[in-house]
Design a protein around this motif. Structure first.
Motif, PDB file in Angstrom:
ATOM      1  N   GLN A  93       0.844  -1.189   0.000  1.00 46.10           N
ATOM      2  CA  GLN A  93       0.000   0.000   0.000  1.00 46.10           C
ATOM      3  C   GLN A  93       0.875   1.233   0.000  1.00 46.10           C
ATOM      4  O   GLN A  93       1.857   1.303   0.712  1.00 46.10           O
ATOM      5  N   GLU A  94       0.512   2.207  -0.789  1.00 46.74           N
ATOM      6  CA  GLU A  94       1.259   3.459  -0.752  1.00 46.74           C
ATOM      7  C   GLU A  94       1.012   4.152   0.574  1.00 46.74           C
ATOM      8  O   GLU A  94      -0.075   4.059   1.133  1.00 46.74           O
ATOM      9  N   ALA A  95       2.038   4.842   1.043  1.00 48.18           N
ATOM     10  CA  ALA A  95       1.963   5.446   2.378  1.00 48.18           C
ATOM     11  C   ALA A  95       0.741   6.333   2.521  1.00 48.18           C
ATOM     12  O   ALA A  95       0.079   6.352   3.553  1.00 48.18           O
ATOM     13  N   MET A  96       0.391   7.035   1.446  1.00 51.64           N
ATOM     14  CA  MET A  96      -0.744   7.949   1.534  1.00 51.64           C
ATOM     15  C   MET A  96      -2.078   7.216   1.701  1.00 51.64           C
ATOM     16  O   MET A  96      -3.051   7.804   2.140  1.00 51.64           O
ATOM     17  N   ASP A  97      -2.110   5.923   1.371  1.00 51.62           N
ATOM     18  CA  ASP A  97      -3.363   5.179   1.491  1.00 51.62           C
ATOM     19  C   ASP A  97      -3.492   4.446   2.823  1.00 51.62           C
ATOM     20  O   ASP A  97      -4.480   3.783   3.082  1.00 51.62           O
TER      21      ASP A  97
END
Lengths: 703, 329
Positions: free
Chosen positions: B254-258
């Motif tokens: 998962q991307e950090a922003m998600d």
């Protein structure tokens, strides 16, 4: 017809809009012709176009609806008429302005004894009739009030009673088919895709089997009826019930804006609640009680603000339902849906109440009032006989917890050391807790007290037997303590588990086993405990778990990470009651898992005892069955793999041949160098020296 | 065995690539300096200095003489692998997303971003004279607006066609000579993060943000297999020993922003190994503390390397257990 001005107004608006949208500056353009062609036929109904205005259109009945007839008025001559009028005005003025009154008279000038009053609107007339019907003016005269419009209504009632035609019987199939599953597998519902898909699964071994799956089955969530017969889905227009082998729609209840429902324990009735309906309307619409089988509306109520759901609580046998109001407890009976004995029970300062899950006994508590202590009372219904009361002092709050078999009632009492009155609020300090445990099955209903100094996070009775568990203290140092209730002596502490990462405890529906869970912000720590010897059978984790659900048989536990509570890793995991992980099921935007309930067992206590005695025998046969299922499943997997491997090998064979065929071309493209394998151009390799760090050593050199 | 950690980048890794023999490992990151390392001991041989923006994509010629980089600074550079000197600097109108040497190494295909009124393009240039490159493409195709933006690109096995991976999840095969679309593979539902070929160029694996990786027959773009995870897949690689060890390795996360709660202990930044035929996961390797952005088997199939959002490249060599593990069938 719609008022003309409105139409032209609308046309104008449209015109302005269309000019605004025109970038090419069409201000000079000639005004388009908006008039209809001659053969034009309007295909939009006026209701659609001007529904809101049409509703304001005057109706013929408008005047009549606000007229009431009052009978039983004294008959007087002209000389006393003015005095009578004054008396009547005084009696009726509180409902609204009387805009017209008419006192018919005989030939001799005396009034006829009935009069007509016209109010400014229908609501005032309604209220006047409601409040002043049967109003005693004096010993000889009692007012009988009716709406004028009711005369038409009553005239239209036919003289002869015509029995309603019985509805044809609709065969819904076997609604209890799910109980006949030969392997006794249970069903569960899940909602996923962020709420768009709902599916029912059979929790079969080794893999769950899909029973039904529908898109947009519900608009919000689903509920099972308490015995599992129906699945209720929520829609903007009402509630639908589904059941039977194919989950066909078996009933629907039209209630716009419905948000909450509650089934009666035997599933005979369903209560629906639409919180945003207009409370001022003359007919109550916000809470409706329905008959589940016939789908008929039984009675509607207004919600008294602020409603706490469920507003109505049901007795175990569906015979009574009750709610509290200001200083009253209103108990209604079925199937008449009227107040029990036609009046509410007056209880000054009543705060909350609760039914025994097995008997028609109500428990309620009333708050302290100056010198009068707080009190918990048990009342039998319908006799209204108070079977037990207990006075309590320094009470800030009470919570009532019934053990599921109705054997015990625990009242969790929050008590204070000091109370300070600030403005209208009372501030309590030095809160500590008392458990008042009522032994319902013993003579005179003895009450035990147990004092806990720590803050109580959770309390739960073992559904059967006589144990309960509490979670107390402040995070992160939270303790779990189990107690046992004894006959004739104080509750005894069985076990204290210190510093546990949990905030909830979930008993198996069959008792004995309990799951301690640290849900949500406690990141999903799970402990499976056998309370027979308080052995921790498994200490594990379902990261970020939001919900724990025991299956109705106590064989399985589901832990869930719901999309409603946490946006990633949405999944449900299935565990055995001993904490063995059985299945990790990741589902995109998974929202909710609910086990389908089962009705109470028909087995007698003796039957159950016999089964437990012969458990070894059953275990052996079940193990054989399970083994067969698993070996069948693994055989199927092996067969599937063999097939896949065969297909793939054939494919690869073709590819390898093609690769060989292309060799010439490849050599050509790379100037004759064979690079097909790593060593095929070994002769061109160059040697390089690479250094490795073998070890580090520190040597001190003498100067 | 303990992996070798390659620390040389200041920002997250965008792509890693072994040369054909596997003795060298190239890495690019969001910092402007691609690196080259000895894969055997992790020693850094040098950097390729010249870009002024993130380097999105890299490729190395089959004989390890030339190295190409595509960057967000709107240039594509061709380098001398050995000396690290920039041989040519080709200026583009937008960022360069994907670069790829053809099998013969005489051509480079690249894709560009759609930005500031410019369309996303797929171009091919002749690089037979690396010091004196004619910047005019020998083949030029507008990708947008007819198709979604092209990201990654790679060549088919005999210099005849190229395949591009797109923002909407489709992959397209283009005739190299005419620039005409030949085949479309429409299986993924979200953007393609990475594409890699099998060692013989017969199969293609695509990694997508839709949490799956897919295996395709390259000649027909026929979908063969699907590998499902619960996280966006950023990169996937087919074992060169595919006929003995039919494995694929995938990396993502998962991307950090998600992510609302970051916890590496849920182990979602693992490299995940799947059986290529059965589509079943059989192993995970922990290590990165951010998503894996690029992953690749060593050309000898005896190890793999991964580059992560955490800025590290990790080079792993398999131990015996890897070769001993077999599925029952």
């Amino acid at each position: 017809p719609p008022p003309r001005e409105v139409c032209t107004e609308m046309v104008k608006k449209n015109k302005i809009k269309s000019l605004d949208n025109d970038d090419d500056g069409g201000a000079e353009e000639e005004e388009p012709d908006f008039s209809d062609p001659e053969d034009f036929v309007e295909d939009i109904t006026e209701e659609e176009l001007l529904g809101d205005l049409l509703r304001q259109k005057p109706k013929e009945t408008d005047g009549v609806e606000s007229v009431i007839i009052v009978d039983g008025v004294p008959s007087v001559g002209a000389e006393r008429l003015e005095k009578l009028k004054n008396v009547v005005r005084k009696i009726f003025k509180e409902f609204g302005t009387i805009i017209n009154e008419f006192y018919p008279t005989n030939e001799d000038g005396k009034t006829k004894g009935y009069i007509f009053l016209e109010f400014k609107d229908r609501a005032a007339a309604d209220e006047a009739v409601r409040q002043r019907n049967n109003y005693k003016l004096d010993k000889q005269h009692t007012f009988l009030c009716n709406l004028f419009t009711d005369f038409d209504k009553y005239e239209d009632i036919p003289e002869e009673f015509v029995a309603p035609v019985p509805q044809p019987y609709k065969d819904m199939g076997n609604m209890s088919y799910y109980l006949l599953d030969e392997n006794c597998f249970d069903q569960f519902s899940i909602i996923y895709d962020g709420g768009t898909t709902t599916a029912i699964y059979l929790n079969a071994v080794p893999e769950a089997i899909e029973v039904a799956k529908r898109e947009r089955w519900t608009e919000t969530y689903v509920r099972w009826s308490p015995r599992g017969t129906y699945l209720a889905t929520f829609h903007g227009k009402g509630i639908a019930l589904w059941g039977g082998e194919e989950f066909r729609q078996v009933q629907k209840f039209s209630h716009p804006g419905v948000q909450f429902i509650d089934f009666s324990p035997c599933e005979k009735y369903i209560v629906t609640f639409s919180p945003h309906v207009d409370q001022r309307s003359e007919e109550p619409q916000s809470i409706i009680v329905w008959d589940v089988r016939s789908g008929l509306k039984k009675r509607a109520f207004n919600a008294e603000r602020p409603p706490v759901w469920p507003v109505f609580k049901w007795s175990n046998d569906d015979k009574y339902f009750a709610r509290i109001g200001e200083d009253v407890l209103s108990v209604y009976e079925t199937p008449s849906f009227g107040l029990l004995d036609k009046k509410s029970i007056k209880v000054l300062g009543i705060k909350d109440f609760s039914w025994s899950p097995t008997d028609n006994i109500l428990a309620y508590w009333i708050a302290e009032d100056k010198d009068v202590p707080a009190k918990v009372s048990l009342v039998s219904i319908p006799s209204r006989e108070e079977t037990r009361t207990k006075n309590l002092f320094n009470v800030a709050d009470c919570k009532m917890h019934w053990q599921k078999c109705g054997d015990y009632l625990c009242v969790k009492v929050a008590r204070y050391a000091k109370a300070k009155r600030e403005k209208n609020e009372i501030k309590y300090s030095g809160i500590y807790y008392n458990f008042e445990i009522f032994h319902m099955r013993e003579k005179g209903i003895p009450v035990d007290s147990l004092e806990i100094k720590e803050n109580i996070q959770a309390f739960a009775w073992e559904p059967v037997n006589n144990k309960f568990g509490i979670i107390s203290g402040e995070p992160p140092t939270v303790n779990v303590t189990f107690f046992q209730v004894n006959k004739g002596q104080a509750p005894s502490e069985l076990k204290k588990l210190e510093k546990r990462p949990c905030n909830n405890l979930f008993w198996s529906p069959q008792g004995q086993f309990v799951v301690l869970a640290g849900l949500r912000n406690m990141s999903g720590a799970l402990e499976f405990i056998d309370t027979k010897d308080f052995q921790v059978m498994m200490s594990t984790e379902h990261f970020m778990a939001t919900d724990i659900e025991w299956d109705p048989t106590g064989r399985y536990v589901a832990s869930c990470v719901s999309w409603w509570g946490h946006k990633v890793d949405n999944a449900y995991w299935l565990w055995s009651f001993q904490g063995k992980i059985l299945k990790r099921q990741t589902v995109d935007k998974f929202c909710q898992l609910l086990w389908r309930p089962r009705p109470p067992s028909l087995l007698t206590a003796q039957d159950i005892k016999d089964i437990k005695k012969n458990m070894k025998k059953y275990t052996a046969s079940f193990e054989v069955q399970d083994k067969m299922r698993y070996s069948k499943a693994s055989r199927e997997i092996i067969e599937k793999r063999q097939k896949q491997m065969l297909t793939f090998t054939e494919y690869r064979q073709k590819m390898i041949e093609k690769f060989e065929d292309d060799k010439e071309q490849r050599l050509c493209l790379r100037g004759g160098q064979d690079t097909d394998t790593l060593t095929s151009n070994e002769n061109d390799f160059e040697e390089e020296t690479v250094e490795f760090l073998v070890k580090k050593e520190t040597v001190i050199v003498d100067e | 065995m303990k992996p070798i950690m390659l620390q040389g980048h200041e920002r997250s890794i965008t792509q890693i690539k072994f040369n054909r023999e596997g003795d060298l490992l190239f890495s690019a990151s969001k910092d402007p300096k691609p690196n080259v390392w000895y894969s055997i001991n992790g020693e850094r041989l040098g950097t390729y200095d010249g870009h002024s923006g993130a380097v999105w994509s890299i490729d190395v010629k089959w004989d390890s003489t030339l190295f190409v980089t595509g960057s967000a600074d709107q240039t594509m550079r061709i380098w001398d692998v050995e000396t690290g000197s920039s041989l040519s600097n080709l200026e583009m109108k937008t960022s360069v997303r994907g670069v790829s040497f053809s099998y013969s190494g005489t051509m480079i295909a690249y894709t560009t971003d759609k930005m500031m009124g410019h369309n996303s393009e797929l171009d091919i240039i002749d690089v037979r004279e690396p010091n004196d490159i004619d910047a005019t493409p020998i083949m030029k195709t507008q990708v947008t607006p007819n198709y979604a933006k092209a990201l990654s690109v790679l060549w088919g096995p005999l210099d005849e066609y190229v395949v591009t991976g797109h923002e909407d999840g489709c992959i397209i095969k283009w005739d190299m000579r005419t620039g005409k679309k030949m085949e479309v593979g429409q299986e993924h539902t979200k953007l393609i993060k990475d594409m890699q070929l099998s060692h013989d160029g017969m199969m293609l694996i695509t990694a997508s943000k839709d949490t799956t990786a897919r295996l395709w027959d390259l000649a027909t773009l026929e979908p063969l297999k699907m590998y499902k995870t619960d996280r966006p897949v950023n990169s996937a690689s087919i074992s060169p020993l595919v006929d003995t060890y039919p494995h694929v390795v995938m990396g993502g996360g998962q991307e950090a922003m998600d992510v609302t709660t970051t916890s590496s202990r849920i182990g979602k930044f693992d490299a995940r190994f799947f059986h290529l035929v059965f589509e079943e996961e059989f192993a995970r390797v922990k290590g990165h503390f951010g998503p894996i952005n690029s992953i690749s088997f060593h050309p000898n199939g005896r190890g793999y390397a991964s580059g992560g959002e955490d800025g590290y490249v990790r080079v792993h060599v398999f131990d015996d257990a890897y070769y001993q593990f077999k599925f029952d069938f």
